[in-house]
Design a protein around this motif. Structure first.
Motif, PDB file in Angstrom:
ATOM      1  N   LEU A  20      88.878  -3.079  51.326  1.00  0.00           N
ATOM      2  CA  LEU A  20      89.230  -3.829  52.514  1.00  0.00           C
ATOM      3  C   LEU A  20      89.623  -5.259  52.154  1.00  0.00           C
ATOM      4  O   LEU A  20      90.615  -5.782  52.671  1.00  0.00           O
ATOM      5  CB  LEU A  20      88.064  -3.823  53.521  1.00  0.00           C
ATOM      6  CG  LEU A  20      88.315  -4.561  54.833  1.00  0.00           C
ATOM      7  CD1 LEU A  20      89.547  -4.028  55.545  1.00  0.00           C
ATOM      8  CD2 LEU A  20      87.090  -4.453  55.727  1.00  0.00           C
ATOM      9  N   ALA A  21      88.891  -5.895  51.259  1.00  0.00           N
ATOM     10  CA  ALA A  21      89.219  -7.257  50.833  1.00  0.00           C
ATOM     11  C   ALA A  21      90.614  -7.303  50.199  1.00  0.00           C
ATOM     12  O   ALA A  21      91.399  -8.224  50.471  1.00  0.00           O
ATOM     13  CB  ALA A  21      88.163  -7.778  49.862  1.00  0.00           C
ATOM     14  N   THR A  59      93.895   3.795  57.172  1.00  0.00           N
ATOM     15  CA  THR A  59      93.357   3.930  58.525  1.00  0.00           C
ATOM     16  C   THR A  59      91.850   3.699  58.538  1.00  0.00           C
ATOM     17  O   THR A  59      91.333   2.973  59.385  1.00  0.00           O
ATOM     18  CB  THR A  59      93.711   5.311  59.116  1.00  0.00           C
ATOM     19  OG1 THR A  59      95.137   5.457  59.089  1.00  0.00           O
ATOM     20  CG2 THR A  59      93.221   5.445  60.542  1.00  0.00           C
ATOM     21  N   SER A  60      91.141   4.285  57.586  1.00  0.00           N
ATOM     22  CA  SER A  60      89.684   4.097  57.510  1.00  0.00           C
ATOM     23  C   SER A  60      89.326   2.641  57.261  1.00  0.00           C
ATOM     24  O   SER A  60      88.378   2.120  57.845  1.00  0.00           O
ATOM     25  CB  SER A  60      89.088   4.968  56.401  1.00  0.00           C
ATOM     26  OG  SER A  60      89.230   6.327  56.709  1.00  0.00           O
ATOM     27  N   ALA A  61      90.087   1.985  56.381  1.00  0.00           N
ATOM     28  CA  ALA A  61      89.830   0.570  56.104  1.00  0.00           C
ATOM     29  C   ALA A  61      90.079  -0.275  57.351  1.00  0.00           C
ATOM     30  O   ALA A  61      89.320  -1.208  57.645  1.00  0.00           O
ATOM     31  CB  ALA A  61      90.699   0.088  54.949  1.00  0.00           C
ATOM     32  N   THR A  62      91.104   0.062  58.117  1.00  0.00           N
ATOM     33  CA  THR A  62      91.411  -0.673  59.349  1.00  0.00           C
ATOM     34  C   THR A  62      90.306  -0.468  60.381  1.00  0.00           C
ATOM     35  O   THR A  62      89.858  -1.424  61.025  1.00  0.00           O
ATOM     36  CB  THR A  62      92.779  -0.231  59.914  1.00  0.00           C
ATOM     37  OG1 THR A  62      93.774  -0.400  58.898  1.00  0.00           O
ATOM     38  CG2 THR A  62      93.157  -1.035  61.136  1.00  0.00           C
ATOM     39  N   ARG A 115      98.182   0.432  63.372  1.00  0.00           N
ATOM     40  CA  ARG A 115      98.568  -0.351  64.553  1.00  0.00           C
ATOM     41  C   ARG A 115      97.828   0.159  65.797  1.00  0.00           C
ATOM     42  O   ARG A 115      97.377  -0.616  66.633  1.00  0.00           O
ATOM     43  CB  ARG A 115     100.087  -0.286  64.764  1.00  0.00           C
ATOM     44  CG  ARG A 115     100.549  -1.143  65.941  1.00  0.00           C
ATOM     45  CD  ARG A 115     102.058  -1.092  66.145  1.00  0.00           C
ATOM     46  NE  ARG A 115     102.509   0.267  66.434  1.00  0.00           N
ATOM     47  CZ  ARG A 115     103.270   1.001  65.631  1.00  0.00           C
ATOM     48  NH1 ARG A 115     103.684   0.530  64.468  1.00  0.00           N
ATOM     49  NH2 ARG A 115     103.640   2.219  65.981  1.00  0.00           N
ATOM     50  N   GLN A 116      97.682   1.476  65.905  1.00  0.00           N
ATOM     51  CA  GLN A 116      96.966   2.051  67.047  1.00  0.00           C
ATOM     52  C   GLN A 116      95.502   1.633  67.063  1.00  0.00           C
ATOM     53  O   GLN A 116      94.931   1.410  68.128  1.00  0.00           O
ATOM     54  CB  GLN A 116      97.109   3.570  67.041  1.00  0.00           C
ATOM     55  CG  GLN A 116      98.510   4.020  67.366  1.00  0.00           C
ATOM     56  CD  GLN A 116      98.774   5.477  67.023  1.00  0.00           C
ATOM     57  OE1 GLN A 116      97.940   6.169  66.468  1.00  0.00           O
ATOM     58  NE2 GLN A 116      99.977   5.935  67.347  1.00  0.00           N
ATOM     59  N   VAL A 117      94.903   1.490  65.894  1.00  0.00           N
ATOM     60  CA  VAL A 117      93.520   1.000  65.816  1.00  0.00           C
ATOM     61  C   VAL A 117      93.459  -0.426  66.360  1.00  0.00           C
ATOM     62  O   VAL A 117      92.579  -0.764  67.156  1.00  0.00           O
ATOM     63  CB  VAL A 117      92.988   1.061  64.366  1.00  0.00           C
ATOM     64  CG1 VAL A 117      91.646   0.347  64.240  1.00  0.00           C
ATOM     65  CG2 VAL A 117      92.875   2.508  63.895  1.00  0.00           C
ATOM     66  N   TYR A 118      94.407  -1.268  65.948  1.00  0.00           N
ATOM     67  CA  TYR A 118      94.454  -2.649  66.420  1.00  0.00           C
ATOM     68  C   TYR A 118      94.693  -2.679  67.939  1.00  0.00           C
ATOM     69  O   TYR A 118      94.018  -3.404  68.673  1.00  0.00           O
ATOM     70  CB  TYR A 118      95.551  -3.407  65.677  1.00  0.00           C
ATOM     71  CG  TYR A 118      95.556  -4.921  65.849  1.00  0.00           C
ATOM     72  CD1 TYR A 118      94.646  -5.591  66.648  1.00  0.00           C
ATOM     73  CD2 TYR A 118      96.488  -5.689  65.178  1.00  0.00           C
ATOM     74  CE1 TYR A 118      94.679  -6.966  66.785  1.00  0.00           C
ATOM     75  CE2 TYR A 118      96.529  -7.069  65.300  1.00  0.00           C
ATOM     76  CZ  TYR A 118      95.621  -7.702  66.110  1.00  0.00           C
ATOM     77  OH  TYR A 118      95.654  -9.066  66.236  1.00  0.00           O
TER      78      TYR A 118
END
Length: 191
Positions: A20-21, A59-62, A115-118
């Motif tokens: 993630l970082a 996606t998992s990281a987001t 983008r959908q997660v955001y």
């Protein structure tokens, strides 16, 4: 056996945090699984223990980023005054987003699942702001405003921030835009 399992879990968590970082600092679109494995000093098979593909990894990281951010944002809303709660909430959203590089945000916008997660998190945040406004109106901390309209106004700006329109139009990064939004909203609805 238990000790080995907890070590594996701790290593996976550490690896996911490092992933993630990396994504937050440099984006992800340009990175291959080989490059990610090299940067994290692990094998591709280790990455596959986190997710089945690069797309699932992103996606998992987001999801992880927004879940962690939501937990920290909600922890800031303990203030007693409604104005302070909204300022704390939107300010915390801004702080959480400020760690994301411009490249990460551009990659996120270009990759539909992320983008959908955001977008989902933006809708949840707008709903939370409406709750905070309603609570403030009911407590007399805010003038009698139409809470749903005020929250819709905030939501519209949150979407513009999320889509990069605010950055393009003003030069403000997402974190700074959220902090400015908090100042404008709380001043505008204060009793």
């Amino acid at each position: 056996m238990e000790q080995r399992s907890s070590f594996a879990t701790a290593r996976r968590t550490e690896l996911f945090d490092e992933l993630l970082a990396l994504f937050l600092a440099e984006g992800f679109a340009h990175l291959t699984l080989d490059a990610i494995a090299a940067r994290l000093k692990c094998s591709k098979s280790t990455l596959y223990t986190l997710a089945g593909s690069k797309e699932q990894l992103v996606t998992s990281a987001t999801v992880h980023f927004f879940k962690r951010a939501t937990e920290r944002v909600e922890a800031t809303v303990a203030a007693s005054d409604a104005r302070e709660r909204i300022s704390a909430y939107l300010g915390a959203v801004g702080r959480e987003l400020s760690v994301a590089s411009e490249r990460f945000m551009a990659d996120l916008d270009a990759f539909a699942p992320a983008r959908q997660v955001y977008e989902r998190n933006t809708r949840i945040a707008a709903s939370r702001v409406q709750e905070l406004i309603t609570d403030g109106v009911n407590a007399g901390d805010f003038r009698r405003v139409h809470a749903a309209f005020a929250a819709d106004l905030v939501a519209a700006m949150m979407v513009r921030i999320q889509q990069g329109a605010v950055r393009a139009g003003t030069g403000l990064d997402d974190g700074s835009a959220y902090r400015e939004l908090a100042r404008i909203v709380t001043m505008g609805i204060s009793a």
